[in-house]
Write a protein that holds these residues in place. Structure first.
Motif, short mmCIF file in Angstrom:
data_model
loop_
_atom_site.label_atom_id
_atom_site.label_comp_id
_atom_site.label_asym_id
_atom_site.label_seq_id
_atom_site.Cartn_x
_atom_site.Cartn_y
_atom_site.Cartn_z
N ASP A 196 43.01 39.25 43.33
CA ASP A 196 43.40 37.85 43.26
C ASP A 196 42.24 36.87 43.32
O ASP A 196 42.44 35.67 43.51
CB ASP A 196 44.41 37.52 44.37
CG ASP A 196 43.91 37.89 45.76
OD1 ASP A 196 42.82 38.48 45.88
OD2 ASP A 196 44.63 37.60 46.74
N VAL A 197 41.01 37.37 43.14
CA VAL A 197 39.86 36.45 43.13
C VAL A 197 39.29 36.26 41.74
O VAL A 197 38.29 35.59 41.58
CB VAL A 197 38.74 36.93 44.10
CG1 VAL A 197 39.27 37.04 45.51
CG2 VAL A 197 38.10 38.22 43.65
N MET A 198 39.95 36.83 40.74
CA MET A 198 39.53 36.61 39.36
C MET A 198 40.75 36.68 38.45
O MET A 198 41.78 37.25 38.83
CB MET A 198 38.46 37.64 38.93
CG MET A 198 38.97 38.99 38.47
SD MET A 198 39.58 40.09 39.78
CE MET A 198 38.06 40.54 40.60
N ASN A 199 40.63 36.10 37.27
CA ASN A 199 41.73 36.19 36.30
C ASN A 199 41.51 37.38 35.38
O ASN A 199 40.50 38.10 35.48
CB ASN A 199 41.89 34.88 35.51
CG ASN A 199 40.63 34.51 34.71
OD1 ASN A 199 39.93 35.37 34.20
ND2 ASN A 199 40.38 33.21 34.59
N SER A 200 42.43 37.60 34.46
CA SER A 200 42.38 38.78 33.60
C SER A 200 41.14 38.78 32.72
O SER A 200 40.50 39.84 32.51
CB SER A 200 43.64 38.86 32.73
OG SER A 200 44.79 38.92 33.53
N GLU A 201 40.79 37.62 32.18
CA GLU A 201 39.62 37.54 31.29
C GLU A 201 38.34 37.87 32.05
O GLU A 201 37.47 38.60 31.56
CB GLU A 201 39.52 36.14 30.67
CG GLU A 201 40.61 35.80 29.67
CD GLU A 201 41.98 35.58 30.32
OE1 GLU A 201 42.04 35.23 31.54
OE2 GLU A 201 42.99 35.77 29.64
N GLU A 202 38.22 37.33 33.27
CA GLU A 202 37.04 37.63 34.09
C GLU A 202 36.99 39.12 34.42
O GLU A 202 35.91 39.73 34.41
CB GLU A 202 37.07 36.79 35.36
CG GLU A 202 36.85 35.30 35.11
CD GLU A 202 37.17 34.44 36.32
OE1 GLU A 202 36.56 33.36 36.45
OE2 GLU A 202 38.03 34.85 37.13
N ALA A 203 38.15 39.71 34.71
CA ALA A 203 38.19 41.14 35.05
C ALA A 203 37.75 41.99 33.86
O ALA A 203 37.04 42.99 34.03
CB ALA A 203 39.59 41.53 35.49
N ARG A 204 38.17 41.61 32.65
CA ARG A 204 37.75 42.36 31.46
C ARG A 204 36.24 42.37 31.32
O ARG A 204 35.64 43.40 30.96
CB ARG A 204 38.38 41.74 30.19
CG ARG A 204 39.87 41.99 30.03
CD ARG A 204 40.39 41.33 28.76
NE ARG A 204 41.84 41.26 28.76
CZ ARG A 204 42.64 42.24 28.33
NH1 ARG A 204 42.10 43.35 27.85
NH2 ARG A 204 43.95 42.11 28.36
N GLU A 205 35.62 41.25 31.62
CA GLU A 205 34.16 41.17 31.54
C GLU A 205 33.51 42.01 32.63
O GLU A 205 32.49 42.69 32.40
CB GLU A 205 33.70 39.72 31.66
CG GLU A 205 33.98 38.87 30.43
CD GLU A 205 33.23 39.37 29.21
OE1 GLU A 205 32.03 39.68 29.33
OE2 GLU A 205 33.85 39.48 28.12
N MET A 206 34.09 41.97 33.82
CA MET A 206 33.49 42.66 34.95
C MET A 206 33.49 44.18 34.80
O MET A 206 32.63 44.86 35.36
CB MET A 206 34.23 42.27 36.24
CG MET A 206 34.04 40.80 36.61
SD MET A 206 35.14 40.24 37.93
CE MET A 206 34.41 41.02 39.35
#
Length: 413
Positions: A26-36
């Protein structure tokens, strides 16, 4: 008295210790998670935010997301990237950030303690967020992210933990997001029993962070009890994954506010209204509060210091005396007409980890006004929970965050 017991954790193989653990879902959105996760097929975000492995645009609440999370978790376990301890253990989890250490014990807490208020809460939960985690836990048959608990410092627990850290080698030691992460496994059944007995003398535990995950884990346990009416109480679904830290080691960071407009007032009119209840003074530079009931305020590139006048401070009420309450009750609601900060898009909240620079950035772009807060304390949190009261929204910001994927607690084995 609190129940806290060992369990047979699934946890990363030693050679995957730095690849699997990830920040909470819950500290990032889906787009940020894809990058991570790029270049890292082992990241636990493939479990906690499984929509990243489905087509872009997939509804994050689609059944396919929960099934993909289960598939990815089982894949990590079946491949040997996650391995399970053969006997119930407790685990020591040490985090060091900016030269400050917090050392917790990882184990399983009781859903009955949550329901009976031995585990105390200070926040309301939202049904939509609960339902999401209920489906995730139930489908995966596992608690995948630990609940952050605290308890009043206990020297006997500290002594056992310190002794184990001195006598035994850590199983993991790596750095993630600038935080040093170290884990020891307590696999001595006698020591596990001693620690569990000591927690049994702890009168209460408090949720520091993770109210939605905790409520969801409890509701999954209740659902499984209904499905298995002859349950004994010893089944794993009667317990949930948690990390318990002594209160003296925790630090809550400031949780700052930015506001889009002055509700029709000019800057001069707004400051005049503030002056009824606050001592307002211009500051030569950034003003970061150093004591309770003081605030930094930024407007039109000018910093001010605000000090609440004595008549608006109610020391008899643990909620009303919070600085977030003082600001809400005397500024945000009556002057700026922000009566529902949780749902009003004229206000946003910025964790102190981002610094006052972020307040300056926001007031130079999409916001007009910023308030720098003095942090809520752990004593405040405990006093409010003990009184059975609820904190205002966005009162606490804990750092460092507990990583997901270091410990997985399955509910049926």
């Amino acid at each position: 008295m609190a129940v806290f017991r060992g369990f047979k954790a699934f946890r990363p193989a030693v050679d995957k210790q730095a690849q699997i653990p990830a920040l909470p879902y819950d500290v990032m959105n889906s787009e940020e998670a894809r990058e991570m996760v790029k270049g890292n097929p082992y990241s636990f975000l493939h479990v906690d935010k499984a929509e990243i492995d489905l087509p872009v645009g997939t509804d994050i609440y689609d059944d396919a997301v929960y099934e993909k999370a289960k598939e990815n978790l089982l894949s990590l376990e079946n491949s040997g990237a996650l391995v399970q301890d053969s006997t119930p253990c407790l685990y020591i989890y040490k985090q060091v950030m900016n030269d400050r250490a917090q050392i917790g014990i990882v184990g399983c807490a009781s859903i009955d303690d949550y329901m009976n208020n031995v585990i105390k809460k200070h926040e309301h939960t939202l049904a939509k967020k609960e339902i999401d985690r209920i489906r995730h836990v139930d489908t995966c048959d596992a608690n995948t992210g630990p609940i952050f608990l605290t308890y009043k410092n206990n020297d006997k627990i500290n002594d056992i933990v310190s002794g184990w850290m001195n006598d035994y080698q850590a199983v993991y030691h790596f750095t993630a997001d600038g935080v040093e992460q170290t884990v020891w496994v307590i696999d001595d059944s006698e020591i596990v029993s001693q620690l569990s007995a000591l927690f049994g003398s702890v009168p209460a535990m408090y949720i520091a962070d993770g109210h939605h995950r905790c409520a969801s884990a409890v509701k999954v346990g209740q659902k499984r009890r209904e499905d298995k009416p002859n349950y004994t109480g010893e089944e794993e679904f009667n317990f949930f994954l948690a990390v318990a830290f002594p209160d003296e080691q925790l630090e809550i960071m400031d949780y700052n506010r930015v506001v889009k407009d002055l509700n029709g007032s000019s800057t001069e009119e707004f400051i005049e209204k503030l002056s009824d209840k606050f001592i307002v003074e211009k500051s030569d530079g950034r003003f970061k509060p150093s004591k309770k009931h003081t605030f930094g305020m930024l407007i039109k590139n000018q910093w001010y210091s605000l000090e609440a006048k004595a008549e608006i401070i109610d020391d008899s009420n643990p909620v009303a005396r919070l600085d977030v309450s003082i600001l809400q009750d005397n500024v945000l609601s009556p002057i700026l007409n922000i009566t529902d900060p949780k749902n009003d898009d004229r206000i946003d909240f910025i964790g102190g980890i981002r610094g006052l620079e972020e307040l300056e950035k926001r007031t130079s772009s999409d916001m007009t006004l910023a308030f720098a807060m003095y942090p809520t304390t752990v004593d405040d949190l405990m006093a409010i929970a003990d009184a059975g009261l609820i904190m205002p929204p966005k009162s606490t910001w804990f750092e460092p965050k507990l990583l997901s994927g270091l410990f997985i607690h399955h509910l049926s084995y």
